[in-house]
Design a protein around this motif. Structure first.
Motif, PDB file in Angstrom:
ATOM      1  N   UNK A  23      -6.262  -3.740  -9.825  1.00  0.00           N
ATOM      2  CA  UNK A  23      -7.437  -3.604 -10.662  1.00  0.00           C
ATOM      3  C   UNK A  23      -7.977  -4.943 -11.119  1.00  0.00           C
ATOM      4  N   UNK A  24      -9.223  -4.927 -11.640  1.00  0.00           N
ATOM      5  CA  UNK A  24      -9.870  -6.160 -12.084  1.00  0.00           C
ATOM      6  C   UNK A  24      -9.229  -6.728 -13.332  1.00  0.00           C
ATOM      7  N   UNK A  25      -8.468  -5.902 -14.083  1.00  0.00           N
ATOM      8  CA  UNK A  25      -7.851  -6.383 -15.321  1.00  0.00           C
ATOM      9  C   UNK A  25      -6.574  -7.155 -15.069  1.00  0.00           C
ATOM     10  N   UNK A  26      -6.186  -7.300 -13.808  1.00  0.00           N
ATOM     11  CA  UNK A  26      -4.949  -7.995 -13.487  1.00  0.00           C
ATOM     12  C   UNK A  26      -5.183  -9.491 -13.407  1.00  0.00           C
ATOM     13  N   UNK A  27      -4.133 -10.211 -13.023  1.00  0.00           N
ATOM     14  CA  UNK A  27      -4.206 -11.661 -12.979  1.00  0.00           C
ATOM     15  C   UNK A  27      -5.029 -12.161 -11.821  1.00  0.00           C
ATOM     16  N   UNK A  28      -5.125 -13.474 -11.674  1.00  0.00           N
ATOM     17  CA  UNK A  28      -5.898 -14.095 -10.620  1.00  0.00           C
ATOM     18  C   UNK A  28      -4.965 -14.796  -9.651  1.00  0.00           C
ATOM     19  N   UNK A  29      -5.355 -14.746  -8.361  1.00  0.00           N
ATOM     20  CA  UNK A  29      -4.603 -15.420  -7.307  1.00  0.00           C
ATOM     21  C   UNK A  29      -3.140 -14.974  -7.259  1.00  0.00           C
ATOM     22  N   UNK A  30      -2.866 -13.715  -7.603  1.00  0.00           N
ATOM     23  CA  UNK A  30      -1.500 -13.215  -7.539  1.00  0.00           C
ATOM     24  C   UNK A  30      -0.596 -13.728  -8.627  1.00  0.00           C
ATOM     25  N   UNK A  31      -1.147 -14.331  -9.702  1.00  0.00           N
ATOM     26  CA  UNK A  31      -0.348 -14.859 -10.802  1.00  0.00           C
ATOM     27  C   UNK A  31      -0.623 -14.044 -12.051  1.00  0.00           C
ATOM     28  N   UNK A  32       0.448 -13.687 -12.763  1.00  0.00           N
ATOM     29  CA  UNK A  32       0.326 -12.860 -13.954  1.00  0.00           C
ATOM     30  C   UNK A  32       1.245 -13.419 -15.027  1.00  0.00           C
ATOM     31  N   UNK A  33       0.943 -13.094 -16.274  1.00  0.00           N
ATOM     32  CA  UNK A  33       1.773 -13.533 -17.392  1.00  0.00           C
ATOM     33  C   UNK A  33       2.794 -12.455 -17.714  1.00  0.00           C
ATOM     34  N   UNK A  34       3.952 -12.875 -18.199  1.00  0.00           N
ATOM     35  CA  UNK A  34       5.003 -11.925 -18.562  1.00  0.00           C
ATOM     36  C   UNK A  34       4.502 -10.964 -19.635  1.00  0.00           C
ATOM     37  N   UNK A  35       4.855  -9.694 -19.494  1.00  0.00           N
ATOM     38  CA  UNK A  35       4.402  -8.671 -20.424  1.00  0.00           C
ATOM     39  C   UNK A  35       3.134  -7.967 -19.987  1.00  0.00           C
ATOM     40  N   UNK A  36       2.464  -8.452 -18.941  1.00  0.00           N
ATOM     41  CA  UNK A  36       1.243  -7.815 -18.467  1.00  0.00           C
ATOM     42  C   UNK A  36       1.576  -6.585 -17.624  1.00  0.00           C
ATOM     43  N   UNK A  37       0.589  -5.756 -17.433  1.00  0.00           N
ATOM     44  CA  UNK A  37       0.733  -4.534 -16.639  1.00  0.00           C
ATOM     45  C   UNK A  37      -0.162  -4.615 -15.404  1.00  0.00           C
ATOM     46  N   UNK A  38       0.294  -3.989 -14.345  1.00  0.00           N
ATOM     47  CA  UNK A  38      -0.480  -3.943 -13.108  1.00  0.00           C
ATOM     48  C   UNK A  38      -1.241  -2.624 -13.033  1.00  0.00           C
ATOM     49  N   UNK A  39      -2.517  -2.718 -12.729  1.00  0.00           N
ATOM     50  CA  UNK A  39      -3.321  -1.533 -12.455  1.00  0.00           C
ATOM     51  C   UNK A  39      -3.496  -1.436 -10.944  1.00  0.00           C
ATOM     52  N   UNK A  40      -2.847  -0.453 -10.357  1.00  0.00           N
ATOM     53  CA  UNK A  40      -2.782  -0.331  -8.903  1.00  0.00           C
ATOM     54  C   UNK A  40      -3.608   0.869  -8.464  1.00  0.00           C
ATOM     55  N   UNK A  41      -4.342   0.680  -7.373  1.00  0.00           N
ATOM     56  CA  UNK A  41      -5.135   1.759  -6.780  1.00  0.00           C
ATOM     57  C   UNK A  41      -4.761   1.881  -5.316  1.00  0.00           C
ATOM     58  N   UNK A  42      -4.399   3.101  -4.902  1.00  0.00           N
ATOM     59  CA  UNK A  42      -4.004   3.388  -3.526  1.00  0.00           C
ATOM     60  C   UNK A  42      -5.041   4.312  -2.885  1.00  0.00           C
ATOM     61  N   UNK A  43      -5.541   3.900  -1.720  1.00  0.00           N
ATOM     62  CA  UNK A  43      -6.460   4.725  -0.945  1.00  0.00           C
ATOM     63  C   UNK A  43      -5.777   5.087   0.366  1.00  0.00           C
ATOM     64  N   UNK A  44      -5.702   6.387   0.668  1.00  0.00           N
ATOM     65  CA  UNK A  44      -4.954   6.866   1.824  1.00  0.00           C
ATOM     66  C   UNK A  44      -5.791   7.800   2.683  1.00  0.00           C
ATOM     67  N   UNK A  45      -5.442   7.803   3.961  1.00  0.00           N
ATOM     68  CA  UNK A  45      -6.107   8.679   4.932  1.00  0.00           C
ATOM     69  C   UNK A  45      -5.046   9.291   5.840  1.00  0.00           C
ATOM     70  N   UNK A  46      -5.092  10.613   5.985  1.00  0.00           N
ATOM     71  CA  UNK A  46      -4.135  11.347   6.815  1.00  0.00           C
ATOM     72  C   UNK A  46      -4.852  11.789   8.087  1.00  0.00           C
ATOM     73  N   UNK A  47      -4.473  11.259   9.234  1.00  0.00           N
ATOM     74  CA  UNK A  47      -5.133  11.683  10.473  1.00  0.00           C
ATOM     75  C   UNK A  47      -4.744  13.116  10.849  1.00  0.00           C
ATOM     76  N   UNK A  48      -5.506  13.718  11.733  1.00  0.00           N
ATOM     77  CA  UNK A  48      -5.209  15.079  12.170  1.00  0.00           C
ATOM     78  C   UNK A  48      -6.251  16.063  11.690  1.00  0.00           C
ATOM     79  N   UNK A  49      -5.952  17.337  11.860  1.00  0.00           N
ATOM     80  CA  UNK A  49      -6.884  18.404  11.502  1.00  0.00           C
ATOM     81  C   UNK A  49      -6.211  19.536  10.734  1.00  0.00           C
ATOM     82  N   UNK A  50      -4.873  19.627  10.774  1.00  0.00           N
ATOM     83  CA  UNK A  50      -4.185  20.735  10.124  1.00  0.00           C
ATOM     84  C   UNK A  50      -4.291  20.590   8.601  1.00  0.00           C
ATOM     85  N   UNK A  51      -4.685  21.637   7.883  1.00  0.00           N
ATOM     86  CA  UNK A  51      -4.910  21.518   6.435  1.00  0.00           C
ATOM     87  C   UNK A  51      -3.621  21.205   5.666  1.00  0.00           C
ATOM     88  N   UNK A  52      -3.773  20.375   4.625  1.00  0.00           N
ATOM     89  CA  UNK A  52      -2.651  19.986   3.763  1.00  0.00           C
ATOM     90  C   UNK A  52      -2.925  20.476   2.345  1.00  0.00           C
TER      91      UNK A  52
END
Length: 248
Positions: free
Chosen positions: A64-93
């Motif tokens: 997320x945008x609220x995280x650190x810059x250039x992969x550097x963060x301060x101790x005590x901070x939290x990571x806001x993570x977003x995962x986007x996924x795609x499942x190939x195929x046609x069978x319903x899930x």
């Protein structure tokens, strides 16, 4: 499958199918035929679930945008993570369960997160989460595991994808809002104090000034203190003091 061993479940399905087939052959009628069609439909659905496409799932991780810059963060901070996924195929899930793991390479800390989503008509989904406060050190995301089950919960199909991402957590820093000594330097008090530390003092009084920590109590000018309301001390003239100036 976790509830029954695969061999035992296979024997159970085979016996159930033979019983339904025998019921149709020896009993006949609409009821036996309907039961046989339902069993065939359920069996076909469970078999086709193996080609649900979960084994080839693809994903992308972003911070997320609220995280650190250039992969550097301060101790005590939290990571806001977003995962986007795609499942190939046609069978319903019906749903997809996502298991994320964040490990600290410089220690034994392991954070595990379990989320779920329902794929849309394009078989895509997105989940977001916020990590626990991080300690200083280097962190790495492990392989993301995904799984799904049929609508009866009998079979579980699994898949995984790897999105390499490492982050560095630095020690916590504290910003200085106001430096009291720098503020005093702008008024000339630091210059007087620094000069008096090494210059020779005389017996001549050179006015009064504001009290600075370290001044002797005998130098307090009581009349000026009572008049101004602040602690004032007598300024002593020195000899051989080189001018000291501060430029902010």
């Amino acid at each position: 499958m976790k509830r029954l061993p695969q061999v035992r479940f296979g024997w159970f399905c085979g016996i159930l199918y033979l019983a339904a087939l025998s019921f149709v052959v020896f009993q006949g009628g609409k009821t036996s035929l309907m039961l046989f069609v339902i069993i065939n439909g359920l069996g076909l659905y469970l078999l086709l679930g193996r080609w649900s496409g979960i084994g080839g799932i693809q994903g992308k991780r972003a911070l997320g945008a609220a995280s650190g810059q250039d992969g550097l963060y301060a101790a005590g901070s939290r990571l806001k993570v977003r995962l986007q996924m795609h499942v190939p195929g046609f069978w319903p899930l019906p749903y997809v369960i996502v298991r994320e793991r964040l490990v600290r390479l410089s220690g034994s800390d392991l954070q595990e997160y379990e989320l779920s989503f329902v794929p849309d008509y394009k078989r895509r989904g997105q989940v977001e989460y916020e990590s626990a406060p991080l300690r200083r050190g280097r962190y790495k995301f492990l392989e993301t595991k995904c799984s799904t089950r049929d609508i009866f919960g009998l079979f579980e199909h699994q898949g995984a994808f790897r999105e390499e991402l490492q982050i560095m957590v630095l020690p916590r820093t504290v910003e200085l809002q106001e430096w009291r000594h720098l503020r005093k330097a702008r008024t000339g008090q630091i210059e007087q104090r620094a000069s008096s530390l090494w210059a020779r003092e005389t017996t001549q009084i050179d006015g009064v000034r504001e009290y600075i920590h370290g001044d002797r109590m005998s130098r307090i000018h009581w009349n000026a203190t009572a008049r101004t309301g602040g602690v004032e001390v007598e300024g002593i003239r020195t000899r051989g003091a080189a001018p000291l100036r501060h430029r902010p």
